[in-house]
Write a protein that holds these residues in place. Structure first.
Motif, short mmCIF file in Angstrom:
data_model
loop_
_atom_site.label_atom_id
_atom_site.label_comp_id
_atom_site.label_asym_id
_atom_site.label_seq_id
_atom_site.Cartn_x
_atom_site.Cartn_y
_atom_site.Cartn_z
N ASP A 5 0.67 -1.27 -0.02
CA ASP A 5 0.11 0.05 0.03
C ASP A 5 0.91 1.45 -0.09
OD1 ASP A 5 -1.79 1.97 0.40
OD2 ASP A 5 -2.80 1.18 2.16
N LEU A 6 1.18 2.16 -1.26
CA LEU A 6 1.98 2.97 -1.41
C LEU A 6 1.46 4.23 -0.68
CD1 LEU A 6 3.45 2.48 -4.90
CD2 LEU A 6 4.41 1.71 -2.56
N THR A 7 -0.14 4.15 -0.28
CA THR A 7 -0.29 5.25 0.44
C THR A 7 0.10 5.39 2.10
OG1 THR A 7 -2.42 4.28 1.26
CG2 THR A 7 -2.41 5.31 -1.04
N THR A 8 0.90 4.64 2.37
CA THR A 8 1.23 4.33 3.85
C THR A 8 2.94 4.53 3.67
OG1 THR A 8 1.72 1.94 3.71
CG2 THR A 8 -0.59 2.88 4.38
N ARG A 9 3.38 5.10 4.78
CA ARG A 9 4.81 5.19 4.75
C ARG A 9 5.47 3.88 4.92
NH1 ARG A 9 5.88 9.31 8.86
NH2 ARG A 9 5.82 10.88 7.13
N GLU A 10 4.95 2.86 5.53
CA GLU A 10 5.42 1.68 5.76
C GLU A 10 5.54 1.01 4.37
OE1 GLU A 10 4.88 -2.66 7.95
OE2 GLU A 10 3.18 -1.05 8.09
N GLY A 11 4.60 1.11 3.66
CA GLY A 11 4.59 0.60 2.15
C GLY A 11 5.65 1.30 1.37
N ARG A 12 5.63 2.52 1.33
CA ARG A 12 6.56 3.31 0.59
C ARG A 12 7.97 2.68 0.87
NH1 ARG A 12 2.92 7.26 1.78
NH2 ARG A 12 4.39 8.24 3.17
N PHE A 13 8.20 2.64 2.16
CA PHE A 13 9.59 2.29 2.89
C PHE A 13 9.85 0.71 2.18
CE2 PHE A 13 10.06 4.66 6.95
CZ PHE A 13 10.09 6.09 6.34
N LYS A 14 9.05 -0.16 2.20
CA LYS A 14 9.36 -1.31 1.64
C LYS A 14 9.50 -1.36 0.03
CE LYS A 14 7.14 -4.09 5.41
NZ LYS A 14 6.38 -5.34 5.68
N HIS A 15 8.57 -0.59 -0.64
CA HIS A 15 8.60 -0.48 -1.92
C HIS A 15 10.28 0.09 -2.51
CE1 HIS A 15 7.23 0.32 -6.13
NE2 HIS A 15 7.82 1.57 -5.96
N PHE A 16 10.96 0.75 -1.39
CA PHE A 16 12.35 1.35 -1.48
C PHE A 16 13.39 0.40 -0.98
CE2 PHE A 16 9.97 5.05 -3.07
CZ PHE A 16 10.66 5.57 -4.21
N VAL A 19 12.94 -3.66 5.02
CA VAL A 19 12.64 -5.00 5.52
C VAL A 19 12.08 -5.04 6.67
CG1 VAL A 19 13.98 -6.13 3.81
CG2 VAL A 19 14.86 -5.76 5.85
N ASP A 20 11.45 -6.03 7.19
CA ASP A 20 11.12 -6.20 8.76
C ASP A 20 12.19 -6.47 9.39
OD1 ASP A 20 8.41 -5.51 8.02
OD2 ASP A 20 7.90 -7.53 7.69
N PRO A 21 12.13 -6.18 10.73
CA PRO A 21 13.20 -6.50 11.63
C PRO A 21 13.16 -7.84 11.86
CG PRO A 21 11.42 -5.31 12.96
CD PRO A 21 11.06 -5.21 11.58
N VAL A 22 14.16 -8.58 12.21
CA VAL A 22 14.41 -9.95 12.36
C VAL A 22 14.37 -10.11 13.95
CG1 VAL A 22 15.82 -10.44 10.38
CG2 VAL A 22 17.00 -9.95 12.48
N GLU A 23 13.93 -11.22 14.39
CA GLU A 23 13.79 -11.47 15.83
C GLU A 23 15.13 -11.81 16.21
OE1 GLU A 23 11.54 -14.66 18.88
OE2 GLU A 23 11.09 -14.25 16.93
N GLY A 24 15.82 -10.78 17.32
CA GLY A 24 17.14 -11.16 17.77
C GLY A 24 17.10 -12.29 18.90
N THR A 25 18.43 -12.59 19.18
CA THR A 25 18.63 -13.68 20.22
C THR A 25 19.53 -12.81 21.24
OG1 THR A 25 20.80 -13.97 18.99
CG2 THR A 25 18.49 -15.22 18.54
N LYS A 26 20.00 -11.87 21.27
CA LYS A 26 20.94 -11.24 22.14
C LYS A 26 20.03 -10.18 23.01
CE LYS A 26 25.21 -11.03 19.37
NZ LYS A 26 26.12 -10.13 18.92
N PRO A 27 20.46 -10.15 24.37
CA PRO A 27 19.51 -9.38 25.44
C PRO A 27 19.43 -7.90 24.95
CG PRO A 27 21.94 -9.95 26.38
CD PRO A 27 21.78 -10.53 24.86
N ILE A 28 18.12 -7.42 25.57
CA ILE A 28 17.99 -6.00 25.46
C ILE A 28 18.26 -5.09 26.79
CG2 ILE A 28 16.51 -6.41 23.33
CD1 ILE A 28 14.08 -5.76 25.40
#
Length: 292
Positions: A5-16, A19-28
């Motif tokens: 959906d290019l009308t959303t910022r998330e859609g435009r970001f992915k268009h360019f 990518v989605d963040p990966v699930e990490g294994t290190k402590p936060i």
């Protein structure tokens, strides 16, 4: 392929390409994170200075706010891997009140805080800034803002202050004695730069007007001074004074050195005078060091 959906910022970001963040294994949580800087073992050498530089930070010099360029560092023991760099900024922030006042007292407080927080034997700071001050024209007494570059350098150790230096670069007018001696009508003149780095005597109290004293020494020995505002009668005085006081760079550096030696709070100095020659493509300079 995912329909975006290019009308959303998330859609435009992915268009360019985002990518989605990966699930990490290190402590936060900080307490669970690895702290490599605090590692302790034999790291071969002590380090004299480690820290940050080219730090732009607001300062107060005299009556005006300006911009300072800082270098701050501490020593590092042989058995320690690194320092916590964030504590450097934290230590500087303790003295920030619309800018850090650029004087030795304030910088000594910063270094004391830094040394304690780092738990190191020594800490050091060098800070450069542009000092602004009101200066009146010689005849009409019109006031304008003049400036000079200043430098404060300080190092403290377990036994107290180990380095205390004050630097200044001021602009002046110089008129060539040789040109005056051979020309029928005039003499070439140019803007000169006088740069000094003073070793401050730790046994003497630095006067409140130390910047003013130093600036006067640097410019009064030149052919003439520079002013922010000049009317016609002022310009006449300035040009005639230059003609009455011709100076080679060799003359200027010796005259300034004499006055610096007479300042009882000065232990030694490095001094340089440089002219931007008006009839050559090169500059002329003289340089000297002196210790009492």
């Amino acid at each position: 392929m995912e329909e975006l959906d290019l009308t959303t910022r998330e859609g435009r970001f992915k268009h360019f390409g985002s990518v989605d963040p990966v699930e990490g294994t290190k402590p936060i949580e900080k307490e669970l994170m690895v702290d490599l800087q605090s590692s302790k073992k034999d790291f071969l050498f002590e380090v004299d200075s480690v820290g940050i530089n080219n730090l732009s930070y607001p300062v107060v010099i005299g009556d005006f706010q300006s911009v300072g360029n800082f270098e701050l560092a501490t020593s590092l023991r042989k058995n320690e891997k690194g320092i916590n760099m964030s504590r450097i900024l934290e230590s500087l922030e303790t003295q920030n009140d619309g800018g850090v006042r650029l004087d030795f007292g304030t910088l000594e407080t910063v270094l004391g805080t830094l040394r304690d927080r780092m738990d190191q034997e020594s800490a050091e700071v060098t800070a450069d800034g542009k000092w602004y001050f009101a200066k009146q024209s010689p005849h009409t007494q019109l006031s304008g803002m003049a400036h000079a570059d200043v430098k404060y350098s300080l190092e403290i150790g377990e036994s107290g202050t180990t380095r205390k230096q004050l630097g200044m670069t001021a602009m002046v007018t110089t008129l060539c004695p040789c040109s005056k001696g051979i020309s029928e009508y005039s003499a070439h003149n140019q803007r000169g730069y006088v740069k000094v780095l003073l070793d401050i005597d730790p046994e003497k109290e630095l006067p409140d007007d130390h910047r003013e004293q130093l600036y006067e020494v640097l410019e009064i020995n030149a052919s003439s001074q520079l002013y922010p505002i000049l009317k016609r009668t002022d310009e006449k005085m300035v040009t005639e004074r230059a003609y009455e006081n011709p100076r080679f760079v060799e003359d200027l550096i010796r005259l300034i050195a004499y006055d610096l030696v007479e300042l009882d709070w000065v232990k030694g100095f490095e001094l340089e005078c440089r002219n931007e020659e008006s009839i050559h493509q090169h500059d002329a300079f003289s340089r000297m060091r002196y210790q009492k």
